[in-house]
Enzyme design. Structure first.
Site, mmCIF file in Angstrom:
data_model
loop_
_atom_site.group_PDB
_atom_site.id
_atom_site.type_symbol
_atom_site.label_atom_id
_atom_site.label_comp_id
_atom_site.label_asym_id
_atom_site.label_seq_id
_atom_site.Cartn_x
_atom_site.Cartn_y
_atom_site.Cartn_z
ATOM 1 N N ASP A 45 0.807 -1.220 0.000
ATOM 2 C CA ASP A 45 0.000 0.000 0.000
ATOM 3 C C ASP A 45 0.843 1.276 0.000
ATOM 4 O O ASP A 45 0.625 2.167 -0.826
ATOM 5 C CB ASP A 45 -0.922 -0.022 1.220
ATOM 6 C CG ASP A 45 -1.819 1.188 1.308
ATOM 7 O OD1 ASP A 45 -2.986 1.098 0.895
ATOM 8 O OD2 ASP A 45 -1.351 2.240 1.797
ATOM 9 N N VAL A 81 -5.240 2.332 -0.082
ATOM 10 C CA VAL A 81 -5.182 1.768 -1.438
ATOM 11 C C VAL A 81 -5.575 0.294 -1.404
ATOM 12 O O VAL A 81 -6.264 -0.204 -2.304
ATOM 13 C CB VAL A 81 -3.787 1.961 -2.055
ATOM 14 C CG1 VAL A 81 -3.763 1.414 -3.482
ATOM 15 C CG2 VAL A 81 -3.402 3.438 -2.065
ATOM 16 N N ASP A 82 -5.158 -0.414 -0.369
ATOM 17 C CA ASP A 82 -5.601 -1.804 -0.194
ATOM 18 C C ASP A 82 -7.124 -1.868 -0.094
ATOM 19 O O ASP A 82 -7.763 -2.723 -0.712
ATOM 20 C CB ASP A 82 -4.987 -2.414 1.070
ATOM 21 C CG ASP A 82 -3.596 -2.970 0.846
ATOM 22 O OD1 ASP A 82 -3.357 -3.533 -0.230
ATOM 23 O OD2 ASP A 82 -2.757 -2.841 1.741
ATOM 24 N N TYR A 83 -7.688 -0.989 0.707
ATOM 25 C CA TYR A 83 -9.136 -1.007 0.907
ATOM 26 C C TYR A 83 -9.862 -0.724 -0.405
ATOM 27 O O TYR A 83 -10.807 -1.439 -0.773
ATOM 28 C CB TYR A 83 -9.540 0.021 1.969
ATOM 29 C CG TYR A 83 -10.988 -0.110 2.382
ATOM 30 C CD1 TYR A 83 -11.364 -0.982 3.397
ATOM 31 C CD2 TYR A 83 -11.986 0.620 1.739
ATOM 32 C CE1 TYR A 83 -12.697 -1.126 3.772
ATOM 33 C CE2 TYR A 83 -13.319 0.485 2.105
ATOM 34 C CZ TYR A 83 -13.664 -0.386 3.117
ATOM 35 O OH TYR A 83 -14.987 -0.529 3.466
ATOM 36 N N GLY A 127 -9.640 -3.617 -2.700
ATOM 37 C CA GLY A 127 -10.583 -4.648 -2.287
ATOM 38 C C GLY A 127 -11.983 -4.367 -2.805
ATOM 39 O O GLY A 127 -12.695 -5.273 -3.258
#
Length: 408
Positions: A148, A180-182, A185
């Site tokens: 991220d 950014v991960d969220y 997802g």
């Protein structure tokens, strides 16, 4: 009451850490059966990302930390060593009855195990195979690992985040959570749901979905990136200033700070009246929102001086009466104690083997006909291995043999 929206959908989840697991958790919340494949002994990499860990009543060290807990509820954990042929065969057998196969290995890694898209499609032609990576399946950066913070930097997010140039501490800044991960997802979930709809509308046709953090962060910059595409200039860092209406930002009061966003000319007039300075609306520098954007530093400085005269609670009460968007700057304790948050049920309780009433955050989507009500705790490592493998024909003797060999 109808079944959950994704009841009957079965997902094989080989993702680890955050972006992929968050997507699989979303789909599990919505009713999909999600089988999480983990390495025997160590499990998902997130389990080793440090404290805090839940306290095992038996006083043993464990791998159930907050990083893992936030992204793995409502799943079944099955331990399989995919580096061994027997483990690879287990995964292919499971894939035969699944609708979706999710993975976030480096590009090409699963091909050597016979678990790439072509191999899985050979045993299940209708499979939706979703690959989540840092940089995507193509391009010169495709082989790289991506985390991220690296993507926040490379994708431009850090260049427009942080204190205003010239202020103390100015310079590029990372957004606190792994945003950014969220967002990746969420894009992953959208891609999978779209592919499932396409499959059902087109005679069972599966496909390979390519989602990556780099594409996601660039797309997420939306109007900020569009400014550059229109005039060739990167917007300056704005600190806590808003992104449209002005004035907008954090203002210090006698006992703390509040966040204000003046979204239009009417709100500006009402805010000026609340602050005891109605004459500001006649100032030629501040007549229209475009004028206030041009003269942003001036109006922000004037408002800063006015807000310093009274406490936060006074201003928030008066601004609410005037219909001006504003709010306190809450820490997590204040967030979860907020009566609105409590009424919305954002903190849920689940029964975990180590903690009877473990607090988690609920799924943020609210359905009228198919509400998400029942939550299962993130599973212990390998908690469902025997149950899941027995369902595809592995009897007790075979399971014991696989355990002795370290396959499961």
């Amino acid at each position: 009451m109808s079944a959950l929206p994704l009841s009957g959908i079965k997902i094989l989840d080989l993702t680890r850490v955050l972006a992929g697991p968050l997507s699989a958790q979303m789909l599990a919340d919505l009713g999909a059966e999600v089988i999480k494949i983990e390495r025997p002994g160590t499990g998902d990499d997130a389990r080793a990302f440090g404290p805090p860990y839940l306290v095992d009543p038996a006083a043993k060290e464990n791998n159930n930390n907050s990083f893992y807990l936030c992204a793995n509820r409502n799943k079944k954990s099955v331990t399989v060593n995919i580096a061994r042929p027997e483990g690879q065969e287990i995964v292919r057998e499971l894939a035969k009855s699944c609708d979706v196969f999710m993975e976030n290995y480096k590009v090409g890694d699963l091909k050597r195990y016979g678990l790439d898209y072509e191999s899985i499609r050979a045993v299940n032609p209708g499979i939706i195979y979703c690959s989540v990576t840092g940089f995507g399946q193509t391009g010169p950066y495709a082989p790289r690992a991506g985390y991220d913070a690296i993507l926040q930097a490379m994708g431009g997010l850090m260049s427009v985040t942080g204190h205003i140039d010239g202020e103390p501490g100015a310079g590029p800044m990372k957004v606190g959570p792994s945003i950014v991960d969220y967002m990746t997802g969420m894009n992953t979930s959208i891609g999978i749901l779209s592919a499932l709809y396409h499959r059902d509308a087109n005679n069972g046709e599966g496909q390979h979905i390519d989602v990556c953090l780099f594409d996601t962060v660039i797309a997420s910059l939306s109007h900020w990136a569009q400014i550059y595409l229109v005039n060739g200039k990167t917007p300056p860092r704005r600190g806590t200033w808003g992104n449209g209406g002005m004035p907008a930002g954090v203002f210090r009061c006698t006992d703390g700070e509040l966040m204000l966003v003046v979204g239009n000319d009417g709100q500006f007039a009402r805010t000026s009246a609340v602050l005891g300075a109605p004459e500001l609306t006649a100032d030629p520098r501040f007549l229209k929102n475009n004028d206030r954007v041009v003269h942003g530093k001036e109006i922000m400085a004037i408002f800063a001086g006015l807000f310093l005269k009274k406490p936060v609670a006074y201003w928030l009460d008066e601004l609410e009466k005037a219909g001006v968007p504003s709010g306190p700057i809450n820490d997590f304790a204040q967030v979860f104690a907020d009566p609105h948050v409590r009424l919305r049920g954002m903190e849920i309780k689940v029964d975990h083997p180590f903690e009877h009433a473990l607090s988690l955050i609920r799924n943020p989507i609210t359905f009228s006909g198919t509400p998400v009500k029942d939550y299962r705790a993130p599973p212990l490592l390998g908690e469902h291995t025997s149950e899941v493998l027995a369902a595809i024909g592995y009897d007790g003797g075979k399971l014991e043999s696989l355990k002795k060999q370290g396959i499961i």
